[in-house]
Design a protein around this motif. Structure first.
Motif, PDB file in Angstrom:
ATOM      1  N   VAL A  12       7.388  50.085  15.141  1.00 25.09           N
ATOM      2  CA  VAL A  12       6.949  50.724  13.894  1.00 25.09           C
ATOM      3  C   VAL A  12       8.009  50.541  12.811  1.00 25.09           C
ATOM      4  O   VAL A  12       7.682  50.215  11.665  1.00 25.09           O
ATOM      5  CB  VAL A  12       6.632  52.217  14.122  1.00 25.09           C
ATOM      6  N   CYS A  13       9.269  50.724  13.149  1.00 24.72           N
ATOM      7  CA  CYS A  13      10.341  50.525  12.177  1.00 24.72           C
ATOM      8  C   CYS A  13      10.335  49.087  11.663  1.00 24.72           C
ATOM      9  O   CYS A  13      10.449  48.862  10.451  1.00 24.72           O
ATOM     10  CB  CYS A  13      11.693  50.875  12.787  1.00 24.72           C
ATOM     11  N   ASN A  14      10.204  48.117  12.558  1.00 31.35           N
ATOM     12  CA  ASN A  14      10.174  46.715  12.149  1.00 31.35           C
ATOM     13  C   ASN A  14       9.022  46.438  11.192  1.00 31.35           C
ATOM     14  O   ASN A  14       9.189  45.745  10.188  1.00 31.35           O
ATOM     15  CB  ASN A  14      10.070  45.796  13.375  1.00 31.35           C
ATOM     16  N   THR A  15       7.858  46.985  11.493  1.00 34.01           N
ATOM     17  CA  THR A  15       6.685  46.791  10.640  1.00 34.01           C
ATOM     18  C   THR A  15       6.899  47.415   9.266  1.00 34.01           C
ATOM     19  O   THR A  15       6.615  46.800   8.239  1.00 34.01           O
ATOM     20  CB  THR A  15       5.429  47.388  11.305  1.00 34.01           C
ATOM     21  N   LYS A  16       7.392  48.647   9.242  1.00 30.58           N
ATOM     22  CA  LYS A  16       7.624  49.346   7.967  1.00 30.58           C
ATOM     23  C   LYS A  16       8.664  48.617   7.119  1.00 30.58           C
ATOM     24  O   LYS A  16       8.497  48.475   5.915  1.00 30.58           O
ATOM     25  CB  LYS A  16       8.085  50.782   8.219  1.00 30.58           C
ATOM     26  N   ILE A  17       9.744  48.162   7.753  1.00 29.89           N
ATOM     27  CA  ILE A  17      10.802  47.447   7.030  1.00 29.89           C
ATOM     28  C   ILE A  17      10.261  46.132   6.478  1.00 29.89           C
ATOM     29  O   ILE A  17      10.526  45.783   5.324  1.00 29.89           O
ATOM     30  CB  ILE A  17      12.027  47.230   7.939  1.00 29.89           C
ATOM     31  N   ALA A  18       9.506  45.393   7.278  1.00 27.95           N
ATOM     32  CA  ALA A  18       8.931  44.118   6.824  1.00 27.95           C
ATOM     33  C   ALA A  18       7.972  44.317   5.657  1.00 27.95           C
ATOM     34  O   ALA A  18       7.933  43.498   4.731  1.00 27.95           O
ATOM     35  CB  ALA A  18       8.223  43.425   7.984  1.00 27.95           C
TER      36      ALA A  18
END
Length: 72
Positions: A12-18
């Motif tokens: 989820v963090c990776n998706t939000k950051i991207a």
């Protein structure tokens, strides 16, 4: 924290950051659907977020991802 929750938080963090850039913030609710179908898992995330680390309601996704990756 169980491995499945760690993996979910990192994803989820990776998706939000991207999607929103490195300064994006989130709360532990970001890891769950609007209709909570796994209360014990939600409570595990809340305990890690609030009781264990004393984090604010919103934190930077990069910070959370790093903490989870380190095993904090």
């Amino acid at each position: 924290m169980r491995a499945s929750l760690s993996a979910k938080i990192i994803a989820v963090c990776n998706t939000k950051i991207a999607k929103n850039g490195p300064g994006v913030g989130l709360s532990f609710y970001a890891f769950f659907a609007n209709r909570n179908d796994d209360p014990p898992l939600l409570m595990e995330a809340a305990q890690w977020w609030i009781l264990t680390h004393g984090l604010d309601h919103f934190e930077k996704a990069e910070k959370i991802r790093l903490m989870v990756e380190r095993g904090d």
